[in-house]
Scaffold this motif. Structure first.
Motif, PDB file in Angstrom:
ATOM      1  N   GLU A  63       0.852  -1.202   0.000  1.00 22.44           N
ATOM      2  CA  GLU A  63       0.000   0.000   0.000  1.00 22.44           C
ATOM      3  C   GLU A  63       0.879   1.240   0.000  1.00 22.44           C
ATOM      4  O   GLU A  63       1.942   1.254   0.620  1.00 22.44           O
ATOM      5  CB  GLU A  63      -0.851  -0.045   1.278  1.00 22.44           C
ATOM      6  CG  GLU A  63      -1.797   1.101   1.467  1.00 22.44           C
ATOM      7  CD  GLU A  63      -2.636   0.975   2.754  1.00 22.44           C
ATOM      8  OE1 GLU A  63      -3.763   1.460   2.747  1.00 22.44           O
ATOM      9  OE2 GLU A  63      -2.152   0.390   3.746  1.00 22.44           O
ATOM     10  N   PRO A  76      -2.977  -5.485   6.910  1.00 17.01           N
ATOM     11  CA  PRO A  76      -4.133  -4.599   6.712  1.00 17.01           C
ATOM     12  C   PRO A  76      -4.611  -4.019   8.051  1.00 17.01           C
ATOM     13  O   PRO A  76      -4.565  -4.686   9.079  1.00 17.01           O
ATOM     14  CB  PRO A  76      -5.186  -5.524   6.095  1.00 17.01           C
ATOM     15  CG  PRO A  76      -4.742  -6.922   6.389  1.00 17.01           C
ATOM     16  CD  PRO A  76      -3.256  -6.885   6.551  1.00 17.01           C
ATOM     17  N   GLU A  93     -13.050  -4.675   7.167  1.00 17.89           N
ATOM     18  CA  GLU A  93     -11.828  -4.125   6.570  1.00 17.89           C
ATOM     19  C   GLU A  93     -11.090  -5.198   5.766  1.00 17.89           C
ATOM     20  O   GLU A  93     -10.481  -4.894   4.736  1.00 17.89           O
ATOM     21  CB  GLU A  93     -10.912  -3.542   7.653  1.00 17.89           C
ATOM     22  CG  GLU A  93     -11.410  -2.223   8.238  1.00 17.89           C
ATOM     23  CD  GLU A  93     -11.134  -1.022   7.322  1.00 17.89           C
ATOM     24  OE1 GLU A  93     -10.397  -1.164   6.342  1.00 17.89           O
ATOM     25  OE2 GLU A  93     -11.694   0.059   7.600  1.00 17.89           O
ATOM     26  N   GLU A  97     -10.074  -4.560   1.977  1.00 19.53           N
ATOM     27  CA  GLU A  97      -8.662  -4.392   1.600  1.00 19.53           C
ATOM     28  C   GLU A  97      -8.057  -5.651   0.972  1.00 19.53           C
ATOM     29  O   GLU A  97      -7.121  -5.556   0.184  1.00 19.53           O
ATOM     30  CB  GLU A  97      -7.824  -3.991   2.834  1.00 19.53           C
ATOM     31  CG  GLU A  97      -8.246  -2.642   3.414  1.00 19.53           C
ATOM     32  CD  GLU A  97      -7.215  -2.036   4.348  1.00 19.53           C
ATOM     33  OE1 GLU A  97      -6.275  -2.732   4.763  1.00 19.53           O
ATOM     34  OE2 GLU A  97      -7.373  -0.843   4.676  1.00 19.53           O
ATOM     35  N   GLU A 139     -10.187   2.998  -0.920  1.00 25.92           N
ATOM     36  CA  GLU A 139      -8.815   3.128  -1.385  1.00 25.92           C
ATOM     37  C   GLU A 139      -8.758   3.828  -2.739  1.00 25.92           C
ATOM     38  O   GLU A 139      -9.611   3.576  -3.601  1.00 25.92           O
ATOM     39  CB  GLU A 139      -8.155   1.740  -1.512  1.00 25.92           C
ATOM     40  CG  GLU A 139      -7.692   1.139  -0.197  1.00 25.92           C
ATOM     41  CD  GLU A 139      -8.831   0.725   0.721  1.00 25.92           C
ATOM     42  OE1 GLU A 139      -9.896   0.319   0.212  1.00 25.92           O
ATOM     43  OE2 GLU A 139      -8.669   0.847   1.952  1.00 25.92           O
ATOM     44  N   LEU A 143      -5.414  -2.455  -3.649  1.00 31.11           N
ATOM     45  CA  LEU A 143      -4.224  -2.836  -2.898  1.00 31.11           C
ATOM     46  C   LEU A 143      -3.736  -4.188  -3.407  1.00 31.11           C
ATOM     47  O   LEU A 143      -4.529  -5.081  -3.681  1.00 31.11           O
ATOM     48  CB  LEU A 143      -4.560  -2.951  -1.410  1.00 31.11           C
ATOM     49  CG  LEU A 143      -5.136  -1.694  -0.772  1.00 31.11           C
ATOM     50  CD1 LEU A 143      -5.390  -1.922   0.712  1.00 31.11           C
ATOM     51  CD2 LEU A 143      -4.213  -0.512  -0.974  1.00 31.11           C
TER      52      LEU A 143
END
Lengths: 182, 182
Positions: A63, A76, A93, A97, A139, A143
């Protein structure tokens, strides 16, 4: 345990969109007075996920990290939303992610970030029994997910791209926990 | 490795006595533009010391931490002064905070703190061949030094008073390093 300093006064000393800096007037138990500054923690806390798949691989993310203006390999993490438990936040999350949900989520430890001058705490959790499930996150770009064998964390923690202290702590704590709780 | 976002602009968005917050305008390689905020790192960097005595004990400190308004058990840390090497800073800070100098100081790893929104880096070092030597520091009260067997870090990292992610990372990294470099 020592006697905590008396907090004579706390006031905001600077504020931006995301950050609040506070000035604290303290009197230590020996009478010494000092002015400290700290970055206040806002919101509802945060989670760090250590996801391990059925083959014993960690699921890491690559990231962009604005603080160091570079890409990093890390675990993450994300903020806990209002009304959410840490377990719900970790599961959500992970879906946002990494593209997986988790049927087994276990709490490891509450970590502090830099407690001398920050209030931020991070709940470290192990996530297992993973299944593919994606949720739309916030985001700016997708990612990259990187698999890394949990059995090879000694090489991961020395990797120059893997530098975050809290993430290295989380890996070792998870490794030790999983050995005892397979 | 992904292509880094283009930094369109960086400007200070808030400033206090100790902290500087910056706003970054970014354009990611997919064209998405975002505004990030980060806490800039100032000064000459910082060191975290993992001191181990001849009996295999870690020398920890119990210190008031303003960020969480409580005492914590952690590793000694300190800022690198202008013109100092990380080794000199670690030796000086150990004398100030723990009352020992070190004849053998080895670099472990550069840790980041919360790289997504902070520039802060911390150099983790193992200090051995210790000898009593005190320097006057700037602490408001004397720090309590706590010995803990390095062989017992599994209990230390689960101790509710020992919470700092960077310190837990430092302990495990040092344990692994010392096994290979006795």
């Amino acid at each position: 345990m020592p006697i905590k300093p008396e907090v004579l006064k706390i006031k905001p000393s600077a504020k931006s969109r995301l950050f609040l800096i506070e000035e604290m007037q303290l009197r230590f138990s020996n009478g010494v007075e000092r002015t400290y500054e700290r970055l206040a923690s806002r919101g509802h806390g945060a989670v760090m996920m250590i996801p391990v798949d059925a083959d014993g691989n960690l699921l890491l993310i690559r990231e962009y990290a604005g603080g160091i203006n570079d890409y990093t390999l890390s675990l993450p993490k994300g903020a806990i939303d209002s009304g959410e438990s840490m377990f719900e936040a970790a599961d959500r999350e992970l879906k946002e992610e990494v593209g997986f949900g988790a049927k087994r989520i276990e709490f490891l430890k509450e970590l502090t970030t830099a407690p001398n001058y920050m209030g931020h705490k991070l709940q470290a959790l192990v996530l297992r029994d993973l299944y593919p499930c994606s949720l739309e996150g916030d985001e700016p770009e997708p990612l990259e997910v990187v698999k890394w064998p949990l059995s090879d964390i000694d090489n991961l923690v020395m990797n120059p791209e893997f530098t975050e202290g809290r993430a290295i702590a989380g890996l070792y704590l998870a490794f030790s926990y999983i050995q005892k709780n397979p």
